[in-house]
Design a protein around this motif. Structure first.
Motif, PDB file in Angstrom:
ATOM      1  N   ALA A 486       0.870  -1.360   0.119  1.00 20.69           N
ATOM      2  CA  ALA A 486       0.180   0.111  -0.080  1.00 20.69           C
ATOM      3  C   ALA A 486       0.920   1.251  -0.017  1.00 20.69           C
ATOM      4  N   ASP A 487       2.162   1.098   0.467  1.00 17.84           N
ATOM      5  CA  ASP A 487       2.908   2.556   0.747  1.00 17.84           C
ATOM      6  C   ASP A 487       3.720   2.754  -0.663  1.00 17.84           C
ATOM      7  N   LYS A 488       3.514   1.872  -1.516  1.00 18.46           N
ATOM      8  CA  LYS A 488       4.779   1.728  -2.812  1.00 18.46           C
ATOM      9  C   LYS A 488       3.784   1.842  -4.008  1.00 18.46           C
ATOM     10  N   VAL A 489       2.843   2.846  -4.320  1.00 17.19           N
ATOM     11  CA  VAL A 489       1.891   2.875  -5.454  1.00 17.19           C
ATOM     12  C   VAL A 489       1.748   4.465  -5.993  1.00 17.19           C
ATOM     13  N   ALA A 490       2.442   4.582  -7.171  1.00 16.53           N
ATOM     14  CA  ALA A 490       2.238   5.867  -7.733  1.00 16.53           C
ATOM     15  C   ALA A 490       0.953   5.888  -8.607  1.00 16.53           C
ATOM     16  N   ILE A 491       0.405   6.994  -8.929  1.00 18.85           N
ATOM     17  CA  ILE A 491      -0.600   7.337 -10.064  1.00 18.85           C
ATOM     18  C   ILE A 491      -0.096   8.287 -11.132  1.00 18.85           C
ATOM     19  N   MET A 492      -0.250   7.867 -12.351  1.00 22.34           N
ATOM     20  CA  MET A 492       0.237   8.585 -13.437  1.00 22.34           C
ATOM     21  C   MET A 492      -0.911   8.450 -14.637  1.00 22.34           C
ATOM     22  N   GLY A 493      -1.220   9.433 -15.428  1.00 22.37           N
ATOM     23  CA  GLY A 493      -1.830   9.461 -16.749  1.00 22.37           C
ATOM     24  C   GLY A 493      -1.895  10.957 -17.391  1.00 22.37           C
ATOM     25  N   GLY A 494      -2.578  10.758 -18.368  1.00 21.37           N
ATOM     26  CA  GLY A 494      -2.645  11.896 -19.136  1.00 21.37           C
ATOM     27  C   GLY A 494      -4.237  12.380 -19.362  1.00 21.37           C
ATOM     28  N   SER A 495      -4.218  13.416 -19.650  1.00 19.33           N
ATOM     29  CA  SER A 495      -5.713  14.064 -19.844  1.00 19.33           C
ATOM     30  C   SER A 495      -6.730  13.748 -18.698  1.00 19.33           C
ATOM     31  N   TYR A 496      -7.477  13.160 -18.757  1.00 17.58           N
ATOM     32  CA  TYR A 496      -8.585  12.632 -17.564  1.00 17.58           C
ATOM     33  C   TYR A 496      -7.739  11.739 -16.794  1.00 17.58           C
ATOM     34  N   GLY A 497      -6.522  10.894 -17.271  1.00 20.48           N
ATOM     35  CA  GLY A 497      -5.557  10.550 -16.183  1.00 20.48           C
ATOM     36  C   GLY A 497      -4.730  11.433 -15.511  1.00 20.48           C
ATOM     37  N   GLY A 498      -4.609  12.438 -16.110  1.00 19.90           N
ATOM     38  CA  GLY A 498      -3.996  13.643 -15.512  1.00 19.90           C
ATOM     39  C   GLY A 498      -4.812  14.114 -14.229  1.00 19.90           C
ATOM     40  N   TYR A 499      -6.176  14.380 -14.546  1.00 24.93           N
ATOM     41  CA  TYR A 499      -7.096  14.700 -13.511  1.00 24.93           C
ATOM     42  C   TYR A 499      -7.087  13.680 -12.492  1.00 24.93           C
ATOM     43  N   VAL A 516       2.254  11.574 -11.288  1.00 23.58           N
ATOM     44  CA  VAL A 516       2.455  12.171 -12.432  1.00 23.58           C
ATOM     45  C   VAL A 516       1.443  12.296 -13.520  1.00 23.58           C
ATOM     46  N   ASP A 517       1.209  13.934 -13.704  1.00 20.33           N
ATOM     47  CA  ASP A 517       0.026  14.314 -14.212  1.00 20.33           C
ATOM     48  C   ASP A 517       0.439  15.091 -15.468  1.00 20.33           C
ATOM     49  N   ILE A 518       0.228  14.472 -16.694  1.00 17.04           N
ATOM     50  CA  ILE A 518       0.333  14.772 -18.057  1.00 17.04           C
ATOM     51  C   ILE A 518      -0.977  15.615 -18.612  1.00 17.04           C
ATOM     52  N   VAL A 519      -0.989  16.754 -19.090  1.00 15.21           N
ATOM     53  CA  VAL A 519      -1.990  17.636 -19.437  1.00 15.21           C
ATOM     54  C   VAL A 519      -3.298  17.278 -18.929  1.00 15.21           C
ATOM     55  N   GLY A 520      -3.312  17.433 -17.580  1.00 14.52           N
ATOM     56  CA  GLY A 520      -4.429  17.025 -16.622  1.00 14.52           C
ATOM     57  C   GLY A 520      -5.211  18.248 -16.360  1.00 14.52           C
ATOM     58  N   PRO A 521      -6.655  18.577 -16.339  1.00 14.37           N
ATOM     59  CA  PRO A 521      -7.440  19.659 -15.786  1.00 14.37           C
ATOM     60  C   PRO A 521      -7.368  19.658 -14.402  1.00 14.37           C
ATOM     61  N   SER A 522      -7.261  20.711 -13.694  1.00 13.54           N
ATOM     62  CA  SER A 522      -7.254  20.819 -12.446  1.00 13.54           C
ATOM     63  C   SER A 522      -8.418  21.540 -11.941  1.00 13.54           C
ATOM     64  N   ASN A 523      -9.180  22.438 -12.860  1.00 12.60           N
ATOM     65  CA  ASN A 523     -10.285  23.223 -12.477  1.00 12.60           C
ATOM     66  C   ASN A 523     -11.512  22.862 -13.340  1.00 12.60           C
ATOM     67  N   LEU A 524     -12.514  21.904 -13.100  1.00 14.50           N
ATOM     68  CA  LEU A 524     -13.402  21.643 -14.071  1.00 14.50           C
ATOM     69  C   LEU A 524     -14.214  22.589 -14.623  1.00 14.50           C
ATOM     70  N   PHE A 525     -14.313  23.814 -13.927  1.00  9.01           N
ATOM     71  CA  PHE A 525     -15.110  24.809 -14.467  1.00  9.01           C
ATOM     72  C   PHE A 525     -14.296  25.533 -15.662  1.00  9.01           C
ATOM     73  N   THR A 526     -13.265  25.866 -15.258  1.00  6.17           N
ATOM     74  CA  THR A 526     -12.344  26.561 -16.250  1.00  6.17           C
ATOM     75  C   THR A 526     -12.158  25.709 -17.527  1.00  6.17           C
ATOM     76  N   LEU A 527     -11.963  24.239 -17.123  1.00  2.00           N
ATOM     77  CA  LEU A 527     -11.987  23.321 -18.402  1.00  2.00           C
ATOM     78  C   LEU A 527     -12.927  23.504 -19.539  1.00  2.00           C
ATOM     79  N   LEU A 528     -14.164  23.490 -18.672  1.00  2.00           N
ATOM     80  CA  LEU A 528     -15.548  23.528 -19.626  1.00  2.00           C
ATOM     81  C   LEU A 528     -15.721  24.823 -20.224  1.00  2.00           C
ATOM     82  N   GLN A 529     -15.062  25.796 -19.632  1.00  2.00           N
ATOM     83  CA  GLN A 529     -15.026  27.387 -20.336  1.00  2.00           C
ATOM     84  C   GLN A 529     -14.067  27.261 -21.497  1.00  2.00           C
ATOM     85  N   THR A 530     -13.057  26.573 -21.540  1.00  2.00           N
ATOM     86  CA  THR A 530     -12.353  26.699 -22.531  1.00  2.00           C
ATOM     87  C   THR A 530     -12.142  25.725 -23.605  1.00  2.00           C
ATOM     88  N   ILE A 531     -13.207  24.678 -23.499  1.00  2.00           N
ATOM     89  CA  ILE A 531     -13.098  23.642 -24.618  1.00  2.00           C
ATOM     90  C   ILE A 531     -13.170  24.326 -25.836  1.00  2.00           C
TER      91      ILE A 531
END
Length: 670
Positions: A486-499, A516-531
């Motif tokens: 349980a103490d040795k797991v990293a999470i990584m992904g791109g786009s939704y995987g970044g989110y 490790v976040d690759i091109v992931g959205p941090s703010n869902l409100f601004t994400l939807l404003q800029t699609i």
């Protein structure tokens, strides 16, 4: 769709002192062999069978090549891109021209180009600014022209044009005033128009002589919107094929008689949606279909292909896919994926049942210590089945069935979309991370596509909640199964995987050792404003499945699910990669969470690429970010890592913040 597919590219490394003995025995696979340019990819037979085309490096940049199909030694490059790789190409119906789309710096304003095979002359068919071209229809029956959609009049909607391939002349066929897309028949007549409903559903209208009928031919609600759509017409125009989930959970392949409207079920599977099929090159009638639950397989519907598919299954080592067929249907191009060997392309001659290997995408990986991938069915806490894929390093001492007997650190690799899916096969990221000593787990969490409409709908309004719970449940399964601790797991992904990475860091701050976040959205409100404006037709579906920013209730939900608003909770190391020109997940998504963390003196490392968009297309940039990533993971999970070396200097990487928090990064910048 906020989708970023991690590029199939990877790397290698020197051994830090903390690496365990069993891992040392596995030779390191060099970065360039995994993430550099493939030797050849994207092969296509010309419709007349005379030519074979593919994508391959020219002076270090991927370009389009062509050769006589019977003499590959006569190969020659047709294009001369100097910076940005061409990643795919396709043939004109008359076999005279190779077509490809290309953007600038990842802005996804894709323009359509053609290169004449005989003369080598290149033409930009859509020389417009801030325009994204769509291919509407290519027909084997209409050799001189194709239909394209162009949004240069109104960025939201693609007007349909007929493109004369020889002259480059564009002729307006249909001005688009609010339709998401069109389906044409084999004579290039527009027959179906689709329109989004305000509830996130879809309407499909008949279309003739440019006029759209007022009454829908078909109408679906939000639940069926992603699993029901017309696929295309037979050559005589009398049958329309659908992938259709109405009245069932998984989408079936249906045939609709156009005159009577009667539908017939052609194929269905209770486990998975059916959307891909092989069609008769002469008549357009369906001959076989694919099922992809744990792995992909072809199932014949007629006798014509039964022997061919059986022959290919018997004589290929791994999963095969028919990628290209001639008009005469006498030759096929077949891609073969053995997982533990680099993918290869083969010429299959149907009359003589002859199978000839044409090329291997990455011959430098032949004989490399690639490891198997194991399909797993993991139960979520509410009983949903999560089809997942596990790759184990040699240090796991796995059994033939994929059961680990030695726990190792693990990377949870989350796909983008989220309306997409992970699949079985050679995966460069799985192989790279496994080679560095990690187990790798990819999970089709609820909301993923391919497993029926109920599975997709189970993810509605569940960003950062039940969708995230599925990832946590999969990690718990891996711990209980002895894959990892349980103490040795990293999470990584791109786009939704970044989110998902940012959500993991902010919402469950002690679950993951690092992210490790690759091109992931941090703010869902601004994400939807800029699609992008050309996503207008799908906007209501985003609102209904994510949260509606036009209502107070929706705003509250989006705020609650945005990692940016909980950045102060982040406790574990975080690495962020972003393309400056990303039209899907604006650069501000990464900028703002880095700024929020910096304001609270929370460590974060941020690498920006000024010439990239939604992901890293240029191998030098992808290699540079992954060099930083493997050293970051090496510190976090005690795996192996090659020094960053000169990879950053070969790229356009700009370290905007936190170089001191990533091992070797400050030194690499000097």
């Amino acid at each position: 769709m906020i989708r970023y597919v991690l590029p199939v590219l990877l790397f290698a490394g020197a051994l830090p002192a903390h690496a365990q003995a069993p891992v040392k025995e596995t030779p390191l696979i060099e970065r360039a062999k995994l993430f550099g340019n493939p030797s050849k990819s994207g092969g296509k037979l010309s419709p007349d069978g005379r030519w074979l085309s593919w994508i391959a490096p020219r002076d270090g940049v991927l370009n389009v090549w062509v050769a006589p199909a019977n003499d590959l030694a006569q190969a020659r490059p047709l294009t001369e891109e100097k910076v940005r790789p061409i990643r795919s190409s396709f043939w004109s119906p008359d076999s005279t021209t190779l077509l490809f789309i290309q953007d600038k710096g990842g802005d996804e304003n894709f323009l359509l180009y053609g290169v004449n095979v005989a003369s080598g002359k290149q033409i930009n068919y859509t020389p417009f600014e801030k325009t994204r071209v769509r291919i509407v229809q290519i027909s084997s029956k209409m050799k001189d022209r194709i239909l394209v959609g162009i949004n240069n009049r109104d960025a939201r909607w693609h007007d349909v044009h007929s493109l004369d391939l020889a002259s480059g002349k564009l002729t307006l066929v249909q001005q688009n005033d609010g339709y998401g897309g069109y389906v044409a028949d084999e004579l290039l007549n527009l027959r179906i128009a689709s329109k989004a409903r305000t509830d996130g559903g879809m309407q499909y209208f008949r279309l003739s002589d440019g006029k759209v009928e007022s009454t829908p031919l078909a109408e679906v609600g939000l639940e069926d919107a992603q699993t029901t759509s017309p696929l295309g017409f037979t050559v005589d125009g009398k049958t329309l094929y659908w992938t259709d989930s109405r009245g069932r959970n998984t989408s079936a392949l249906l045939a609709q008689d156009v005159a009577s409207g009667k539908t017939t079920v052609v194929a269905q599977d209770p486990r998975t949606d059916i959307a891909d099929a092989l069609y008769d090159m002469r008549t357009g009638k369906v001959q076989a279909y694919t099922v992809n639950y744990l792995q992909q397989e072809y199932l014949p519907l007629t006798d014509e292909l039964k022997a061919d598919l059986a022959f290919l299954k018997k004589n290929t080592k791994g999963q095969f896919t028919v990628t290209s067929r001639t008009d005469a249907d006498d030759k096929w191009l077949v891609a073969v994926d053995a997982v533990t060997a680099p993918p290869s392309s083969w010429l299959y001659e149907r009359k003589t049942k002859k199978l000839t290997r044409l090329y291997v995408t990455r011959p430098e990986l032949e004989g490399a210590p690639l490891v198997p991938m194991h399909a797993q069915q993991i139960k979520a806490r509410d009983g949903l089945t999560l089809v997942s894929y596990l790759t184990l390093p040699q240090a796991s001492k796995a059994t033939a069935g994929g059961k680990a007997t030695q726990a190792v650190p693990m990377v949870l690799l989350v796909h983008g979309g989220p309306w997409a899916r992970d699949t079985y096969g050679y995966n460069g990221y799985h192989q790279w991370l496994a080679n560095r000593g990690y187990a790798v787990l990819s999970v089709n969490f609820r909301g993923s596509t391919g497993f029926g409409k109920q599975f997709i709908s189970a993810g509605d309004l569940q960003w950062g909640r039940k969708m995230h719970d599925d990832l946590l449940d999969a990690v718990q399964w891996a711990v209980q199964s002895g894959v990892t601790t349980a103490d040795k797991v990293a999470i990584m992904g791109g786009s939704y995987g970044g989110y998902a990475t940012l959500a993991g860091m902010a919402f469950t701050p002690t679950t993951f050792a690092c992210g490790v976040d690759i091109v992931g959205p941090s703010n869902l409100f601004t994400l939807l404003q800029t699609i992008p404006p050309y996503w207008e037709a799908g906007k209501q579906q985003f609102y209904k499945r994510m949260g509606d920013p036009t209502t107070e209730e929706g705003k509250a939900l989006l705020k609650e699910r945005s990692p940016l608003n909980f950045a102060q909770n982040i406790q574990r190391p975080l690495l962020i990669g972003q393309g400056a020109n990303d039209p899907r997940v604006n650069v501000a998504e990464s900028d703002q969470i880095v700024a929020a963390m910096a304001a609270k003196n929370i460590p974060v490392t941020y690498v920006l690429f000024p010439d990239e968009g939604h992901g890293f297309a240029r191998p030098v940039n992808n290699i540079a970010f992954n060099a930083v990533t493997e050293n970051f993971l090496g510190q976090c999970l005690s795996g192996r890592a090659e020094p960053i070396g000169a990879t950053l200097k070969a790229s356009t990487a700009q370290v905007k913040h936190g170089a001191e928090f990533a091992p070797g990064l400050k030194e690499a910048l000097q």
